[in-house]
Design a protein around this motif. Structure first.
Motif, PDB file in Angstrom:
ATOM      1  N   ILE A 180       0.872  -1.174   0.000  1.00 34.84           N
ATOM      2  CA  ILE A 180       0.000   0.000   0.000  1.00 34.84           C
ATOM      3  C   ILE A 180       0.908   1.222   0.000  1.00 34.84           C
ATOM      4  O   ILE A 180       1.710   1.413   0.926  1.00 34.84           O
ATOM      5  CB  ILE A 180      -0.944   0.009   1.201  1.00 34.84           C
ATOM      6  N   ARG A 181       0.777   2.037  -1.044  1.00 32.28           N
ATOM      7  CA  ARG A 181       1.628   3.228  -1.191  1.00 32.28           C
ATOM      8  C   ARG A 181       0.732   4.422  -1.454  1.00 32.28           C
ATOM      9  O   ARG A 181      -0.043   4.428  -2.414  1.00 32.28           O
ATOM     10  CB  ARG A 181       2.626   3.026  -2.326  1.00 32.28           C
ATOM     11  N   ASP A 182       0.823   5.417  -0.596  1.00 32.98           N
ATOM     12  CA  ASP A 182      -0.038   6.609  -0.736  1.00 32.98           C
ATOM     13  C   ASP A 182      -1.501   6.214  -0.806  1.00 32.98           C
ATOM     14  O   ASP A 182      -2.273   6.740  -1.615  1.00 32.98           O
ATOM     15  CB  ASP A 182       0.352   7.415  -1.974  1.00 32.98           C
ATOM     16  N   GLN A 183      -1.880   5.227   0.020  1.00 31.35           N
ATOM     17  CA  GLN A 183      -3.258   4.736   0.152  1.00 31.35           C
ATOM     18  C   GLN A 183      -3.746   3.988  -1.077  1.00 31.35           C
ATOM     19  O   GLN A 183      -4.939   3.712  -1.207  1.00 31.35           O
ATOM     20  CB  GLN A 183      -4.215   5.890   0.484  1.00 31.35           C
ATOM     21  N   ILE A 184      -2.833   3.632  -1.969  1.00 27.30           N
ATOM     22  CA  ILE A 184      -3.196   2.891  -3.170  1.00 27.30           C
ATOM     23  C   ILE A 184      -2.607   1.491  -3.092  1.00 27.30           C
ATOM     24  O   ILE A 184      -1.400   1.341  -2.880  1.00 27.30           O
ATOM     25  CB  ILE A 184      -2.688   3.598  -4.439  1.00 27.30           C
ATOM     26  N   PRO A 185      -3.429   0.428  -3.230  1.00 31.37           N
ATOM     27  CA  PRO A 185      -2.888  -0.934  -3.185  1.00 31.37           C
ATOM     28  C   PRO A 185      -2.157  -1.277  -4.480  1.00 31.37           C
ATOM     29  O   PRO A 185      -2.594  -0.913  -5.579  1.00 31.37           O
ATOM     30  CB  PRO A 185      -4.140  -1.800  -3.008  1.00 31.37           C
ATOM     31  N   ILE A 186      -1.041  -1.985  -4.334  1.00 34.72           N
ATOM     32  CA  ILE A 186      -0.216  -2.389  -5.473  1.00 34.72           C
ATOM     33  C   ILE A 186       0.016  -3.891  -5.391  1.00 34.72           C
ATOM     34  O   ILE A 186       0.377  -4.417  -4.336  1.00 34.72           O
ATOM     35  CB  ILE A 186       1.150  -1.659  -5.461  1.00 34.72           C
ATOM     36  N   ALA A 187      -0.193  -4.582  -6.497  1.00 37.62           N
ATOM     37  CA  ALA A 187       0.134  -6.002  -6.569  1.00 37.62           C
ATOM     38  C   ALA A 187       1.632  -6.126  -6.832  1.00 37.62           C
ATOM     39  O   ALA A 187       2.123  -5.617  -7.843  1.00 37.62           O
ATOM     40  CB  ALA A 187      -0.660  -6.677  -7.676  1.00 37.62           C
ATOM     41  N   PRO A 188       2.384  -6.786  -5.945  1.00 36.58           N
ATOM     42  CA  PRO A 188       3.843  -6.815  -6.092  1.00 36.58           C
ATOM     43  C   PRO A 188       4.274  -7.555  -7.358  1.00 36.58           C
ATOM     44  O   PRO A 188       3.684  -8.564  -7.741  1.00 36.58           O
ATOM     45  CB  PRO A 188       4.306  -7.580  -4.846  1.00 36.58           C
ATOM     46  N   SER A 189       5.335  -7.032  -7.998  1.00 37.10           N
ATOM     47  CA  SER A 189       5.963  -7.713  -9.130  1.00 37.10           C
ATOM     48  C   SER A 189       7.473  -7.587  -8.961  1.00 37.10           C
ATOM     49  O   SER A 189       7.952  -6.678  -8.273  1.00 37.10           O
ATOM     50  CB  SER A 189       5.515  -7.093 -10.459  1.00 37.10           C
ATOM     51  N   PRO A 190       8.238  -8.483  -9.561  1.00 31.83           N
ATOM     52  CA  PRO A 190       9.696  -8.482  -9.358  1.00 31.83           C
ATOM     53  C   PRO A 190      10.375  -7.161  -9.702  1.00 31.83           C
ATOM     54  O   PRO A 190      11.400  -6.813  -9.122  1.00 31.83           O
ATOM     55  CB  PRO A 190      10.182  -9.611 -10.274  1.00 31.83           C
ATOM     56  N   ASP A 191       9.816  -6.391 -10.635  1.00 30.89           N
ATOM     57  CA  ASP A 191      10.459  -5.146 -11.061  1.00 30.89           C
ATOM     58  C   ASP A 191      10.058  -3.938 -10.221  1.00 30.89           C
ATOM     59  O   ASP A 191      10.584  -2.833 -10.434  1.00 30.89           O
ATOM     60  CB  ASP A 191      10.150  -4.866 -12.536  1.00 30.89           C
ATOM     61  N   ASP A 192       9.131  -4.113  -9.293  1.00 30.98           N
ATOM     62  CA  ASP A 192       8.738  -2.996  -8.432  1.00 30.98           C
ATOM     63  C   ASP A 192       9.892  -2.615  -7.509  1.00 30.98           C
ATOM     64  O   ASP A 192      10.686  -3.461  -7.086  1.00 30.98           O
ATOM     65  CB  ASP A 192       7.515  -3.367  -7.584  1.00 30.98           C
ATOM     66  N   THR A 193       9.956  -1.334  -7.174  1.00 28.97           N
ATOM     67  CA  THR A 193      10.974  -0.821  -6.261  1.00 28.97           C
ATOM     68  C   THR A 193      10.315  -0.390  -4.961  1.00 28.97           C
ATOM     69  O   THR A 193       9.281   0.286  -4.978  1.00 28.97           O
ATOM     70  CB  THR A 193      11.699   0.387  -6.885  1.00 28.97           C
ATOM     71  N   LEU A 194      10.905  -0.788  -3.860  1.00 24.84           N
ATOM     72  CA  LEU A 194      10.359  -0.416  -2.556  1.00 24.84           C
ATOM     73  C   LEU A 194      10.689   1.034  -2.232  1.00 24.84           C
ATOM     74  O   LEU A 194      11.769   1.531  -2.572  1.00 24.84           O
ATOM     75  CB  LEU A 194      10.928  -1.330  -1.471  1.00 24.84           C
ATOM     76  N   GLU A 195       9.744   1.683  -1.551  1.00 22.22           N
ATOM     77  CA  GLU A 195       9.947   3.060  -1.129  1.00 22.22           C
ATOM     78  C   GLU A 195       9.750   3.178   0.375  1.00 22.22           C
ATOM     79  O   GLU A 195       9.029   2.373   0.985  1.00 22.22           O
ATOM     80  CB  GLU A 195       8.957   3.988  -1.850  1.00 22.22           C
ATOM     81  N   ALA A 196      10.402   4.173   0.964  1.00 23.77           N
ATOM     82  CA  ALA A 196      10.227   4.421   2.396  1.00 23.77           C
ATOM     83  C   ALA A 196       8.749   4.658   2.693  1.00 23.77           C
ATOM     84  O   ALA A 196       8.046   5.330   1.943  1.00 23.77           O
ATOM     85  CB  ALA A 196      11.058   5.625   2.824  1.00 23.77           C
ATOM     86  N   HIS A 197       8.292   4.055   3.777  1.00 25.79           N
ATOM     87  CA  HIS A 197       6.916   4.185   4.264  1.00 25.79           C
ATOM     88  C   HIS A 197       5.902   3.411   3.433  1.00 25.79           C
ATOM     89  O   HIS A 197       4.693   3.598   3.604  1.00 25.79           O
ATOM     90  CB  HIS A 197       6.501   5.653   4.407  1.00 25.79           C
ATOM     91  N   ASP A 198       6.375   2.527   2.553  1.00 28.98           N
ATOM     92  CA  ASP A 198       5.464   1.551   1.950  1.00 28.98           C
ATOM     93  C   ASP A 198       4.894   0.666   3.049  1.00 28.98           C
ATOM     94  O   ASP A 198       5.620   0.248   3.966  1.00 28.98           O
ATOM     95  CB  ASP A 198       6.209   0.649   0.954  1.00 28.98           C
ATOM     96  N   GLU A 199       3.595   0.373   2.973  1.00 24.52           N
ATOM     97  CA  GLU A 199       3.000  -0.608   3.883  1.00 24.52           C
ATOM     98  C   GLU A 199       3.061  -1.963   3.192  1.00 24.52           C
ATOM     99  O   GLU A 199       2.433  -2.163   2.148  1.00 24.52           O
ATOM    100  CB  GLU A 199       1.551  -0.231   4.200  1.00 24.52           C
ATOM    101  N   LEU A 200       3.816  -2.876   3.776  1.00 23.13           N
ATOM    102  CA  LEU A 200       4.031  -4.189   3.185  1.00 23.13           C
ATOM    103  C   LEU A 200       3.190  -5.227   3.914  1.00 23.13           C
ATOM    104  O   LEU A 200       3.223  -5.302   5.146  1.00 23.13           O
ATOM    105  CB  LEU A 200       5.511  -4.575   3.270  1.00 23.13           C
ATOM    106  N   LEU A 201       2.428  -6.011   3.164  1.00 25.04           N
ATOM    107  CA  LEU A 201       1.589  -7.059   3.734  1.00 25.04           C
ATOM    108  C   LEU A 201       2.168  -8.419   3.363  1.00 25.04           C
ATOM    109  O   LEU A 201       2.384  -8.710   2.183  1.00 25.04           O
ATOM    110  CB  LEU A 201       0.156  -6.942   3.205  1.00 25.04           C
ATOM    111  N   PHE A 202       2.401  -9.248   4.380  1.00 24.84           N
ATOM    112  CA  PHE A 202       2.993 -10.564   4.184  1.00 24.84           C
ATOM    113  C   PHE A 202       2.094 -11.650   4.755  1.00 24.84           C
ATOM    114  O   PHE A 202       1.381 -11.429   5.752  1.00 24.84           O
ATOM    115  CB  PHE A 202       4.343 -10.680   4.909  1.00 24.84           C
ATOM    116  N   ILE A 203       2.148 -12.830   4.145  1.00 21.03           N
ATOM    117  CA  ILE A 203       1.689 -14.050   4.789  1.00 21.03           C
ATOM    118  C   ILE A 203       2.949 -14.801   5.191  1.00 21.03           C
ATOM    119  O   ILE A 203       3.841 -15.021   4.363  1.00 21.03           O
ATOM    120  CB  ILE A 203       0.844 -14.934   3.839  1.00 21.03           C
ATOM    121  N   THR A 204       3.045 -15.192   6.446  1.00 23.29           N
ATOM    122  CA  THR A 204       4.275 -15.816   6.929  1.00 23.29           C
ATOM    123  C   THR A 204       3.982 -16.814   8.034  1.00 23.29           C
ATOM    124  O   THR A 204       2.913 -16.784   8.651  1.00 23.29           O
ATOM    125  CB  THR A 204       5.267 -14.746   7.429  1.00 23.29           C
TER     126      THR A 204
END
Length: 229
Positions: A180-204
């Motif tokens: 979740i970046r700037d309140q917008i959900p993003i489906a992760p892909s290998p070419d995406d770049t992480l940014e500070a304050h990204d909200e990352l959701l994991f299953i672990t």
């Protein structure tokens, strides 16, 4: 999807309205159901019966439903409904409300519960998720799968800021399922770049949580506290 909800209090009705809005079929079971109650969710089907009785569950057609939600205010009832749904009717998925967090340890596959939802714990998680940066916050647990959904707001000093997701080597049994970046959900892909304050959701897996937190936010804290109900 056909969903049967045991308990037509404020929680059960709220779940029913949301499911109906999303065009699912809903049946509410409550032994106190009357015309006044039914008018609150008129789009749902209703059954005035005790959800702990086999005859009532037969009448509700549990053998043909996809999900049973045990949403009463009584933990004993929610456990019995979940167990009957699984063992007697083979319902694919059960979701049970935990009213007293001290009882949460019982809400597992032994009692037929796939997902246990403790409202106080969920509220705490949502508060923590809103205010913490760099800490791993457990949103909820998938009891049957022995896995958790966790969230981290990536701190600016994380070594993975500006890194490619394709270069991120996660701990065992861990999957990044959303950003979740700037309140917008993003489906992760290998070419995406992480940014500070990204909200990352994991299953672990629970045993991988410490490694995940220390990897993404080194030095944040040495050890995650565990639940001790």
């Amino acid at each position: 999807m056909r969903v049967v909800i045991a308990g037509a209090g404020s929680v059960g009705r709220s779940i029913a309205r949301e499911l109906l809005y999303n065009t699912h079929s809903v049946l509410l079971i409550d032994k106190s159901a009357d015309e006044s109650a039914m008018r609150r969710v008129p789009e749902a089907n209703w059954l005035a019966a005790d959800a702990c009785e086999i005859d009532a569950l037969n009448e509700a057609g549990l053998s043909d439903c996809d999900v049973v939600v045990a949403a009463t205010g009584d933990d004993k009832v929610n456990l019995v409904v979940s167990l009957l749904a699984k063992t007697e009717f083979g319902v694919p998925r059960t979701v049970a409300r935990v009213n007293n967090p001290k009882n949460e340890w019982m809400f597992d596959e032994a009692w037929g519960v796939d997902v246990a939802v403790s409202t106080p714990r969920l509220m705490t998680a949502l508060v923590e998720e809103a205010v913490t940066v760099g800490d791993l916050v457990r949103i909820f647990e998938f009891r049957k799968g022995h896995a958790s959904m966790v969230e981290m707001t990536l701190p600016a000093n994380s070594p993975f800021v500006a890194g490619r997701l394709g270069d991120l080597v996660l701990p065992p049994d861990t999957v990044l399922v959303g950003i979740i970046r700037d309140q917008i959900p993003i489906a992760p892909s290998p070419d995406d770049t992480l940014e500070a304050h990204d909200e990352l959701l994991f299953i672990t897996a629970p045993e991988s949580e410490d490694e995940l937190e220390n990897m993404l936010s080194p030095g944040q804290r040495v050890k995650r506290p565990r639940d001790e109900d």
